[in-house]
Design an enzyme around this catalytic site. Structure first.
Site, PDB file in Angstrom:
ATOM      1  N   LYS A  70       0.847  -1.198   0.000  1.00 23.60           N
ATOM      2  CA  LYS A  70       0.000   0.000   0.000  1.00 23.60           C
ATOM      3  C   LYS A  70       0.880   1.245   0.000  1.00 23.60           C
ATOM      4  CE  LYS A  70      -3.812   1.892   2.843  1.00 23.60           C
ATOM      5  NZ  LYS A  70      -4.650   1.618   4.049  1.00 23.60           N
ATOM      6  N   SER A 140      -9.452   1.502   2.732  1.00 19.74           N
ATOM      7  CA  SER A 140      -8.484   2.330   2.050  1.00 19.74           C
ATOM      8  C   SER A 140      -7.407   1.528   1.316  1.00 19.74           C
ATOM      9  CB  SER A 140      -7.799   3.257   3.064  1.00 19.74           C
ATOM     10  OG  SER A 140      -7.089   2.498   4.021  1.00 19.74           O
ATOM     11  N   SER A 164     -10.295  -0.921   6.760  1.00 18.00           N
ATOM     12  CA  SER A 164      -9.554  -0.767   5.504  1.00 18.00           C
ATOM     13  C   SER A 164      -8.891  -2.028   4.988  1.00 18.00           C
ATOM     14  CB  SER A 164      -8.495   0.321   5.653  1.00 18.00           C
ATOM     15  OG  SER A 164      -9.088   1.592   5.669  1.00 18.00           O
TER      16      SER A 164
END
Lengths: 422, 422
Positions: A70, A140, A164
């Site tokens: 990420k 996310s 997330s």
């Protein structure tokens, strides 16, 4: 040239191929690059890809496993932009995030940085759901979930502060694991709300979730239980007063049948009404801590920030300290109460991962509502990609264990996943 | 030009001077620069000083207060070297640490970066104890403690993972406060062991410790209790099986008399034998987490690192996960046990801050032994500079409260400090 093989094989199967000489250490890397070339134009999971083929790794539990990170996880050799579209960004950090070294020490290969929402909050990136390109992959950790779901990498990392990891895993139909709070170091990863932020990962196999846990923590290898005889499963979603979509209700019912078929004793979990307040407490802790933690980003860049992030920070700036303290104290107390449930009543909890399948549209990433309470409690949560909803879209359910009982949770999930769906 | 005034006045007194027009917002800054020019050649508290006079601040609880920041706290406009002497270093970070914005929002002025030990572990920097230049100021927040003790700034920040605030505060004869774990965001501050690291601060007045707590958390102003009637104080150092130096025994006895004179009921605190294991658990948690957290620094720079830091990281790399988990679970349980003591038996605990006065020599920073257990428990700890030992050297004692009872702890300490030593 490399020998083609099943891209979706488990990490251990690839390790066996390396041992037997059927595969070379960079074979999986090359296959993933081909897969990315084919799928990325549609899925848009990547912020940046490694520009070069890495050196062949020598050994390790993750030897030759390509991984996605990420884009809030800092790297020396690749840029980081934290999902800001450029108002924050660096071509390379002074030091790698701790995770990068822990992974590389185990032979993993960093494939690139995956798309994150803005600073890991709600403003979406470009990523689409591989199962339906008109739908959100969730957030996310959008790109990490989508990259694994699209078969671009067998393993990708994200963080969870509200929902997330579990939510995008559910929407994208992959395993997503948020271990016990603080199980793996967040050094070099942008913080949002430090008492909630947890590093986790996505994979297509429960075994790979387990292998990664051992690789990062040096915990012993986790074997699936042979049977669930005597295992007690409590069913309880939080919040419990919301009607779940029929898709999720069916997925929960089907999971329950699978559990019982394996010998588990499945019962409703009677959590008292204090647990109902946890969702609000999580929101307050998140707002208060984000207002502190992102104070400098807000000062420098509020004009460029998405309106929801600005609103959260400004809400946190006015939240009274007494409210924050009350939320933290209540969470502390309920962690103890829940631990007693885990001793006296159940081994794991079965809960909804999300309200339903991935919502339509790319302008939002869905609601983390059904993850908030568990994140605040700091307990390990695992999304099981067990269901299919309308239009064949993925529907996940979560299994939840007590803090530091990650191995027990994963051993139970391992058994559950060995049965073909009934 | 500015009007001279008592450099060691409390923050509130300066605010009153600003309101009355007796002082201008930059007066304290200029006085501090003069004091630094006079004392720094001997004390060596600073890594780098702000090159320019700041803009006059407009308002805030810390309006016009010059502050020092331990050099693991990142800043955009000043370099950070994390006490590494250069093997890690940046001329300026992309974003200020959250603390910088929280302070500047309250009108504080960043005077510069204070000396830290290497990555906030044991390898000392150049700083000397202002009370005896042949002795250590303690560590790891060496420069912040010394700068406040030498009157160079009224307020300076540090972090504590084992004993890095309380010990230097004790050695340097200043107030040092480690609030409840997670009370103030560590964003932009190098982490070492994330479940232990806590941001704290040094000051010459208990009122300034309180004002700073309110400024950073937005908690209501904390007033000293008018009396300690009915306040229960438990006396207990951890570990409890070590003989304290006579200086510390006398300081504890004298503090006890002061407490009783104010009406407090002072009793020994019977913590059961499980608490004895906390010191070892703290060491294990610290080693395990440091090995993860500093994995990338170790990979890049082990050759340049001090041998004790390398030894800790390598010890952590081999510590079994099961030991780490056991330590964390025991700490969780003892936090609850201690909380019950704080409800049923005592309001605060009185304990040794260190074995004795600052040791001779600059090659080591003393032993954090008497802080380790409390740091693992996450409780707020306050060093009171109440004693003088042999050669007139400072001796501190700590007052300890329950988690999130920082305001209660500070209100009790405020009352205690209003009495002149008996």
């Amino acid at each position: 040239m490399y020998e083609p093989f099943d891209m979706t094989m488990a990490i251990e199967a690839f390790r066996n191929r390396l041992v037997s000489g059927e595969s070379q250490p960079l074979d999986w890397w090359h296959l993933c690059r081909e897969r990315i070339a084919a799928r990325e134009p549609e899925v848009q999971a990547w912020e940046v890809l490694a520009p070069r083929t890495p050196e062949p790794p020598a050994a390790g539990l993750l030897c030759g496993v390509p991984v996605g990170l990420k884009d809030i996880i800092e790297t020396r050799d690749l840029p980081t932009a934290w999902g800001t579209g450029g108002y924050l960004g660096t071509p390379g950090s002074l030091v790698d995030a701790a995770l990068v070294t822990l992974l590389e020490r185990q032979g993993a290969l960093i494939m690139g940085k995956t798309v994150t929402t803005e600073l890991a909050y709600f403003t979406p990136g470009k990523t689409r759901n591989p199962h339906d390109l008109t739908r959100t992959p969730g957030g996310s950790s959008s790109g990490s979930a989508a990259a694994v779901a699209a078969g671009m990498v067998p393993l990708a990392f994200g963080t969870q502060t509200a929902g997330s990891i579990i939510r995008p895993a559910s929407y994208c139909g992959v395993f997503g694991f948020k271990p016990t709070f603080d199980a793996v170091s967040l050094a070099g990863i942008k913080s949002f709300a430090p008492s909630l932020d947890t590093l986790g990962w996505f994979a297509n196999h429960i075994e790979d979730i387990c292998t990664t846990f051992s690789a990062l923590t040096r915990a012993p290898a986790i074997d699936a239980l042979p049977t669930l005889d005597g295992v007690r499963v409590g069913v309880r979603s939080l919040p419990s007063d919301r009607v779940l979509d029929a898709d999720v209700q069916r997925a929960l019912a089907r999971t329950r049948i699978r559990l019982e078929r394996l010998g588990a004793n499945v019962v409703p979990l009677p959590l008292d009404e204090r647990f109902a307040a946890l969702v609000e407490y999580q929101k307050e802790v998140m707002a208060y801590e984000a207002a502190q933690t992102l104070a400098s980003e807000h000062r420098q860049h509020a004009d460029s920030m998405g309106p929801r992030l600005v609103a959260l920070i400004e809400e946190g700036q006015t939240l009274p300290y007494a409210r924050y303290r009350q939320a933290q104290q209540a969470a502390n107390e309920l962690r103890q109460v829940l631990s007693r449930f885990f001793v006296d009543e159940v081994d794991v909890i079965l809960a909804a991962s999300a309200q339903g399948v991935a919502p339509e549209g790319l302008q939002a990433t869905g609601d983390p509502l059904f993850c908030r309470a568990w994140t605040l409690l700091g307990v390990p949560c695992l999304n099981l990609p067990l269901g299919r909803g309308h239009q064949g879209l993925p529907v996940g359910v979560q299994l939840i264990g007590d803090r530091f009982q990650d191995d027990r949770l994963l051993a139970i999930a391992g058994c559950l996943m060995q049965v073909r769906p009934g």
